[in-house]
Every structure is written in structure tokens, then in C-alpha cells.
Design a protein around this motif. Structure first.
Motif, PDB file in Angstrom:
ATOM      1  N   ARG A 184       0.761   0.937 -23.457  1.00  0.00           N
ATOM      2  CA  ARG A 184       1.696   0.403 -23.778  1.00  0.00           C
ATOM      3  C   ARG A 184       1.566   2.084 -25.367  1.00  0.00           C
ATOM      4  O   ARG A 184       2.516   2.679 -25.061  1.00  0.00           O
ATOM      5  CB  ARG A 184       1.672   0.059 -24.994  1.00  0.00           C
ATOM      6  CG  ARG A 184       2.482  -1.457 -24.423  1.00  0.00           C
ATOM      7  CD  ARG A 184       2.700  -2.254 -25.865  1.00  0.00           C
ATOM      8  NE  ARG A 184       1.508  -2.408 -27.224  1.00  0.00           N
ATOM      9  CZ  ARG A 184       1.298  -3.878 -26.788  1.00  0.00           C
ATOM     10  NH1 ARG A 184       1.481  -4.737 -25.508  1.00  0.00           N
ATOM     11  NH2 ARG A 184      -0.443  -3.718 -27.071  1.00  0.00           N
ATOM     12  N   CYS A 185       0.208   2.541 -24.274  1.00  0.00           N
ATOM     13  CA  CYS A 185       0.171   4.201 -25.193  1.00  0.00           C
ATOM     14  C   CYS A 185       1.364   5.214 -24.262  1.00  0.00           C
ATOM     15  O   CYS A 185       1.062   5.349 -23.634  1.00  0.00           O
ATOM     16  CB  CYS A 185      -1.124   4.494 -25.095  1.00  0.00           C
ATOM     17  SG  CYS A 185      -1.647   6.029 -25.342  1.00  0.00           S
ATOM     18  N   THR A 186       1.930   5.873 -25.581  1.00  0.00           N
ATOM     19  CA  THR A 186       2.422   6.823 -25.377  1.00  0.00           C
ATOM     20  C   THR A 186       2.369   8.019 -24.308  1.00  0.00           C
ATOM     21  O   THR A 186       3.201   8.557 -23.104  1.00  0.00           O
ATOM     22  CB  THR A 186       3.059   7.247 -26.686  1.00  0.00           C
ATOM     23  OG1 THR A 186       3.583   6.127 -27.322  1.00  0.00           O
ATOM     24  CG2 THR A 186       4.980   8.331 -26.421  1.00  0.00           C
ATOM     25  N   SER A 187       0.761   8.387 -24.508  1.00  0.00           N
ATOM     26  CA  SER A 187       0.704   9.683 -23.773  1.00  0.00           C
ATOM     27  C   SER A 187       0.406   9.133 -22.014  1.00  0.00           C
ATOM     28  O   SER A 187       0.315   9.748 -21.081  1.00  0.00           O
ATOM     29  CB  SER A 187      -0.078  10.247 -24.631  1.00  0.00           C
ATOM     30  OG  SER A 187      -1.514   9.121 -24.418  1.00  0.00           O
ATOM     31  N   PHE A 188      -0.239   7.693 -22.185  1.00  0.00           N
ATOM     32  CA  PHE A 188      -0.448   7.495 -21.108  1.00  0.00           C
ATOM     33  C   PHE A 188       1.178   7.386 -20.229  1.00  0.00           C
ATOM     34  O   PHE A 188       0.727   7.457 -18.886  1.00  0.00           O
ATOM     35  CB  PHE A 188      -1.102   5.585 -20.885  1.00  0.00           C
ATOM     36  CG  PHE A 188      -1.362   4.717 -19.655  1.00  0.00           C
ATOM     37  CD1 PHE A 188      -1.627   5.369 -18.607  1.00  0.00           C
ATOM     38  CD2 PHE A 188       0.140   4.110 -18.993  1.00  0.00           C
ATOM     39  CE1 PHE A 188      -1.534   5.308 -17.552  1.00  0.00           C
ATOM     40  CE2 PHE A 188       0.074   3.295 -18.403  1.00  0.00           C
ATOM     41  CZ  PHE A 188      -1.420   3.802 -16.696  1.00  0.00           C
ATOM     42  N   LYS A 189       2.608   6.930 -20.545  1.00  0.00           N
ATOM     43  CA  LYS A 189       3.306   6.551 -19.964  1.00  0.00           C
ATOM     44  C   LYS A 189       3.643   8.100 -20.165  1.00  0.00           C
ATOM     45  O   LYS A 189       4.842   7.985 -18.590  1.00  0.00           O
ATOM     46  CB  LYS A 189       4.726   5.802 -21.200  1.00  0.00           C
ATOM     47  CG  LYS A 189       4.347   4.056 -21.089  1.00  0.00           C
ATOM     48  CD  LYS A 189       4.989   3.548 -21.559  1.00  0.00           C
ATOM     49  CE  LYS A 189       5.245   3.419 -23.215  1.00  0.00           C
ATOM     50  NZ  LYS A 189       6.128   2.748 -24.102  1.00  0.00           N
ATOM     51  N   GLU A 190       3.888   8.711 -20.655  1.00  0.00           N
ATOM     52  CA  GLU A 190       4.634  10.227 -19.999  1.00  0.00           C
ATOM     53  C   GLU A 190       3.171  10.778 -19.097  1.00  0.00           C
ATOM     54  O   GLU A 190       3.883  10.972 -18.379  1.00  0.00           O
ATOM     55  CB  GLU A 190       4.165  10.678 -21.714  1.00  0.00           C
ATOM     56  CG  GLU A 190       5.380  11.853 -21.868  1.00  0.00           C
ATOM     57  CD  GLU A 190       5.084  12.252 -23.173  1.00  0.00           C
ATOM     58  OE1 GLU A 190       3.910  13.687 -23.074  1.00  0.00           O
ATOM     59  OE2 GLU A 190       5.931  12.072 -24.039  1.00  0.00           O
ATOM     60  N   LYS A 191       2.853  10.480 -18.748  1.00  0.00           N
ATOM     61  CA  LYS A 191       1.477  11.074 -17.955  1.00  0.00           C
ATOM     62  C   LYS A 191       1.703  10.238 -16.419  1.00  0.00           C
ATOM     63  O   LYS A 191       1.511  10.705 -15.828  1.00  0.00           O
ATOM     64  CB  LYS A 191       0.153  11.335 -18.682  1.00  0.00           C
ATOM     65  CG  LYS A 191      -0.619  12.362 -19.653  1.00  0.00           C
ATOM     66  CD  LYS A 191      -1.867  12.579 -19.495  1.00  0.00           C
ATOM     67  CE  LYS A 191      -1.959  13.729 -20.311  1.00  0.00           C
ATOM     68  NZ  LYS A 191      -3.091  13.236 -21.707  1.00  0.00           N
ATOM     69  N   ALA A 192       1.915   9.508 -16.608  1.00  0.00           N
ATOM     70  CA  ALA A 192       2.400   8.542 -16.133  1.00  0.00           C
ATOM     71  C   ALA A 192       3.126   8.452 -14.868  1.00  0.00           C
ATOM     72  O   ALA A 192       3.691   8.944 -13.439  1.00  0.00           O
ATOM     73  CB  ALA A 192       2.209   7.163 -15.563  1.00  0.00           C
TER      74      ALA A 192
ATOM     75  N   TYR B 109      -8.414   6.657 -21.221  1.00  0.00           N
ATOM     76  CA  TYR B 109      -8.013   8.188 -21.879  1.00  0.00           C
ATOM     77  C   TYR B 109      -8.034   7.739 -23.370  1.00  0.00           C
ATOM     78  O   TYR B 109      -9.202   8.389 -24.227  1.00  0.00           O
ATOM     79  CB  TYR B 109      -6.476   8.618 -21.937  1.00  0.00           C
ATOM     80  CG  TYR B 109      -6.805  10.285 -21.963  1.00  0.00           C
ATOM     81  CD1 TYR B 109      -7.151  11.892 -21.556  1.00  0.00           C
ATOM     82  CD2 TYR B 109      -6.709  10.607 -24.025  1.00  0.00           C
ATOM     83  CE1 TYR B 109      -6.604  12.940 -21.964  1.00  0.00           C
ATOM     84  CE2 TYR B 109      -6.886  11.844 -24.347  1.00  0.00           C
ATOM     85  CZ  TYR B 109      -6.714  12.903 -23.523  1.00  0.00           C
ATOM     86  OH  TYR B 109      -6.972  14.128 -23.938  1.00  0.00           O
ATOM     87  N   PRO B 110      -7.489   6.684 -23.888  1.00  0.00           N
ATOM     88  CA  PRO B 110      -7.242   6.729 -25.447  1.00  0.00           C
ATOM     89  C   PRO B 110      -9.122   6.132 -25.344  1.00  0.00           C
ATOM     90  O   PRO B 110      -9.862   6.447 -26.341  1.00  0.00           O
ATOM     91  CB  PRO B 110      -6.749   5.734 -25.888  1.00  0.00           C
ATOM     92  CG  PRO B 110      -5.944   5.817 -24.867  1.00  0.00           C
ATOM     93  CD  PRO B 110      -6.686   6.403 -23.397  1.00  0.00           C
ATOM     94  N   THR B 111      -9.635   5.386 -24.887  1.00  0.00           N
ATOM     95  CA  THR B 111     -11.452   4.901 -25.047  1.00  0.00           C
ATOM     96  C   THR B 111     -12.203   5.868 -25.204  1.00  0.00           C
ATOM     97  O   THR B 111     -13.536   6.446 -25.556  1.00  0.00           O
ATOM     98  CB  THR B 111     -11.514   3.310 -23.915  1.00  0.00           C
ATOM     99  OG1 THR B 111     -10.561   3.579 -22.946  1.00  0.00           O
ATOM    100  CG2 THR B 111     -11.203   2.272 -24.411  1.00  0.00           C
ATOM    101  N   LEU B 112     -12.009   6.810 -24.392  1.00  0.00           N
ATOM    102  CA  LEU B 112     -13.142   7.951 -23.768  1.00  0.00           C
ATOM    103  C   LEU B 112     -12.748   8.950 -24.657  1.00  0.00           C
ATOM    104  O   LEU B 112     -14.211   9.168 -25.758  1.00  0.00           O
ATOM    105  CB  LEU B 112     -12.504   8.792 -22.422  1.00  0.00           C
ATOM    106  CG  LEU B 112     -13.175  10.046 -22.219  1.00  0.00           C
ATOM    107  CD1 LEU B 112     -14.678   9.322 -22.334  1.00  0.00           C
ATOM    108  CD2 LEU B 112     -13.012  10.957 -20.999  1.00  0.00           C
ATOM    109  N   MET B 113     -11.620   8.559 -25.492  1.00  0.00           N
ATOM    110  CA  MET B 113     -11.282  10.196 -26.764  1.00  0.00           C
ATOM    111  C   MET B 113     -12.191   8.874 -28.268  1.00  0.00           C
ATOM    112  O   MET B 113     -12.314   9.861 -28.969  1.00  0.00           O
ATOM    113  CB  MET B 113      -9.824   9.924 -26.722  1.00  0.00           C
ATOM    114  CG  MET B 113      -9.532  11.011 -27.975  1.00  0.00           C
ATOM    115  SD  MET B 113      -8.210  11.505 -27.774  1.00  0.00           S
ATOM    116  CE  MET B 113      -7.688  11.871 -29.967  1.00  0.00           C
ATOM    117  N   ALA B 114     -11.989   7.484 -28.179  1.00  0.00           N
ATOM    118  CA  ALA B 114     -12.241   7.041 -29.119  1.00  0.00           C
ATOM    119  C   ALA B 114     -13.892   7.148 -28.565  1.00  0.00           C
ATOM    120  O   ALA B 114     -14.298   6.883 -30.697  1.00  0.00           O
ATOM    121  CB  ALA B 114     -12.225   5.633 -29.178  1.00  0.00           C
TER     122      ALA B 114
END
Ligand code: TRP
Length: 331
Positions: A104-112, A126-131
Motif C-alpha cells: 500500500r505504500c505510495t513510494s512502492f506503488k510509484e517505483k513499481a 524499502y520502508p523496513t530498511l529505512m525503519a
């Protein structure tokens, strides 16, 4: 004193917008807080599908950070991949990150959408790595722009979920740090509201640009056919030049061109010439430092070693506790 973490992906050179928007604020924060500033080279791998000049890009960011005034005595400067604890925490957080929230993460949808042929698991997580980058230091403040707000919200969710699962009060909640009026949003030279490069355009002035390059870029900046009535509202492209001028030129210069515009007497070429020279003066010291620092690899390696040592000390502490909380091997 709070713990601050911020990362930057090494995908290009720093531009004037990076400097005025973020880096200048890092410089202010480094003496007030416990700051960790790192170069997110693992994150860069999520959007590349083969060999690239990663190492060179990492070096450029480090050099430019230092040239902008980041002080290795005050802040810990390091490269993400020299902190394996981050990768370890990433693995652990991934165990409690749900497919639904990641997709659901916006940046994932965009990059995908942008890289249909390479929708890899790293992109999804990506968000878990950033976390992990943030939580590994138990940071509470993260100086990032609005586009990262959702990632931070996910970080808070991961942190709280961990605390709840193990019935501990371990991770604090990190929040984005907004600089408010101190932070200037620098627009592009092409009439768009943000300086930065995307797939098919580059509207930026880089801190490393030579004076001649700056002149050429500014002279080519988008304008319009000029005002026809007094105090006419500005088009975005012209407004952009004024915003940049406000950031780099003297007040009198800015006021002079405002007045010329309002009186319909403005010559954009005259304004651009002035703007180019003012940008060159404004960034001169940084540009000179970039040149001198980049030839000193021994110095750069020493900085990274010191920064990494500081980051390790902090990350090690966190990981030790996490291993004990979860019941993982502590040998
Ligand atoms: N996602 C951030 C960006 O694209 C970069 C980043 C990676 C970051 N890890 C971070 C920023 C941790 C702050 C904290 O700009």
C-alpha cells in the motif's frame, strides 16, 4: 538533546535545493543534537539493476556534505553498508512487516510503476530498511521532507508493534523534523516547483557546477514573454527565478528586480545575468572545498572510519538489547 538520523540515497550530486532545503539545517542541528548522517547505498540498490558508479556517487555525497559544513567532530558521518547491524535489524523488522502495508505504500506503488521489469523484494521492503536505519540508533527526530512522511509513519508502526509483541518499552517513536520557515524550498529552472532530476529532466544547479555551467543553465531557464500590466501576477517559471534570487542575492537586488517586474520594465536577460553571478558567489566556497576535499582520500577515509566507529557503538548497543529481548543467540 535528541538523537537525529537522516539518510540520503547516492543517486546524484547535491544541488542548490538540497543545500538550502536540508543540508544547511543538518549543519545547524549537528551542534544541538546527537546526529547520525549516512549515505544510503543499500537503498540505492533497490532502483538499480546492475553495475553503476555507486562508489563514486557515495564519495561525491560525502565530499559535498563536508564542503557544505557537516562537521565530522560533531555528527557521525557514515555509509549505510558499513553498518551491518542495520541489515540485521532490517531482517528482524521484516518478520513483522505485513505484505499489505508494504504494497500500500505510495513510494512502492510509484517505483513499481516506473520499473515494471524490476519490482524486487528490496523495493517492497524499502520502508523496513529505512525503519532499521532510524531505529538502530533509537532516533526520535528525522529531518526529511513531506515525501518521506509515510515511511516515518510506517517506522512508528514497526517500532510500536515490536514493543507490543515483546511487551517492552524499547523503541521510541521517531518523528519528522520540520525546519519551518528556516527551510527554503528551491524550485527548478524549468518552471516546475521542485529542483531535482527525474527520468526525463534535470532542472538543477549542482554545488559542483563550474561558474560557466551555472551561467549557461541560468540563461536557459524558462521565463515568459514578460508582464504587460503593472503588478501582474507572475507565472510559475518567473516566480521560480525570484524565489531562487531571494535565497542567494542581496535584498536590494531582489527588490530592484521586483520593482522592475511590477513596472513592466523587467529584462529577464538582465535578471538572469545577475542571478547567475549571485549563485556563483553564494556557492563559491562550497565549490572550492569540493575540489580540495575530493583529492584527499586519506582524509575522507579517516572521517568515515570515525563516523562508522561512532555509529557502531550506538548500533551495537541497540542490537544487543534486541537479541536479548527476542531470545536470539547472544553468543
Ligand atoms: N528514503 C530517504 C529518501 O529517499 C532516504 C533514507 C534512507 C532516509 N534511510 C533513511 C532518510 C533514514 C531518513 C532516515 O530521501
Amino acid at each position: 538533546m535528541e538523537t537525529v538520523v537522516s539518510g540520503i540515497r547516492p543517486t546524484g550530486r547535491l544541488h542548490l535545493g538540497n543545500y538550502l532545503g536540508a543540508v544547511q539545517n543538518f549543519v545547524r542541528m549537528q551542534y544541538e543534537h546527537n546526529c547520525f548522517f549516512f549515505i544510503a547505498d543499500y537503498h540505492a540498490l533497490t532502483t538499480q539493476s546492475g553495475a553503476s558508479n555507486l562508489k563514486e556517487n557515495v564519495k561525491n555525497i560525502l565530499v559535498e556534505y563536508l564542503a557544505c559544513g557537516l562537521d565530522p567532530e560533531a555528527a557521525a558521518l557514515y555509509v549505510q553498508s558499513s553498518l551491518p547491524e542495520t541489515a540485521e535489524l532490517y531482517l528482524i523488522l521484516n518478520m513483522n512487516a505485513y505484505l499489505g502495508e508494504l504494497t500500500r505504500c505510495t513510494s512502492f506503488k510509484e517505483k513499481a510503476r516506473k520499473q515494471e521489469e524490476n519490482i524486487n523484494a528490496g523495493l517492497l521492503t524499502y520502508p523496513t530498511l529505512m525503519a532499521a536505519d532510524i531505529l538502530i540508533h533509537k532516533a526520535t527526530k528525522v529531518p526529511v521532507g513531506k515525501d518521506q512522511e509515510q515511511h516515518l509513519e510506517m517506522t512508528r508502526n514497526f517500532a510500536n508493534r515490536f514493543n507490543k509483541m515483546y511487551n517492552v518499552d524499547f523503541f521510541p517513536e521517531p518523528f519528522s523534523y520540520n525546519f519551518g520557515s528556516q527551510s527554503v524550498k528551491i524550485p527548478g529552472l524549468d518552471g516546475s516547483t521542485k529542483m531535482g532530476k527525474s527520468e526525463n529532466r534535470d532542472n538543477s544547479i549542482y554545488l559542483s557546477d563550474s561558474p560557466d555551467t551555472v551561467r549557461k543553465k541560468v540563461m536557459r531557464a524558462v521565463t515568459d514573454t514578460g508582464p504587460v500590466k503593472k503588478n501582474q501576477p507572475k507565472t510559475q517559471a518567473v516566480e521560480n527565478l525570484f524565489i531562487i534570487m531571494k535565497a542567494v542575492s542581496k535584498v536590494e537586488v531582489y527588490d530592484y528586480f521586483q520593482e522592475k517586474y511590477n513596472q513592466c520594465e523587467i529584462k529577464y536577460s538582465e535578471m538572469k545575468k545577475q542571478l547567475a553571478e549571485d549563485i556563483i558567489t553564494f556557492t563559491e566556497q562550497i565549490r572550492e572545498k569540493i575540489i580540495s576535499i575530493s583529492s584527499d582520500d586519506a582524509y575522507l577515509n579517516r572521517i568515515l572510519k570515525e563516523g562508522t566507529d561512532k555509529a557502531h557503538a550506538s548500533a551495537n548497543n541497540t542490537m544487543k538489547e534486541i537479541r536479548s529481548i527476542i531470545g536470539l543467540s547472544e553468543i
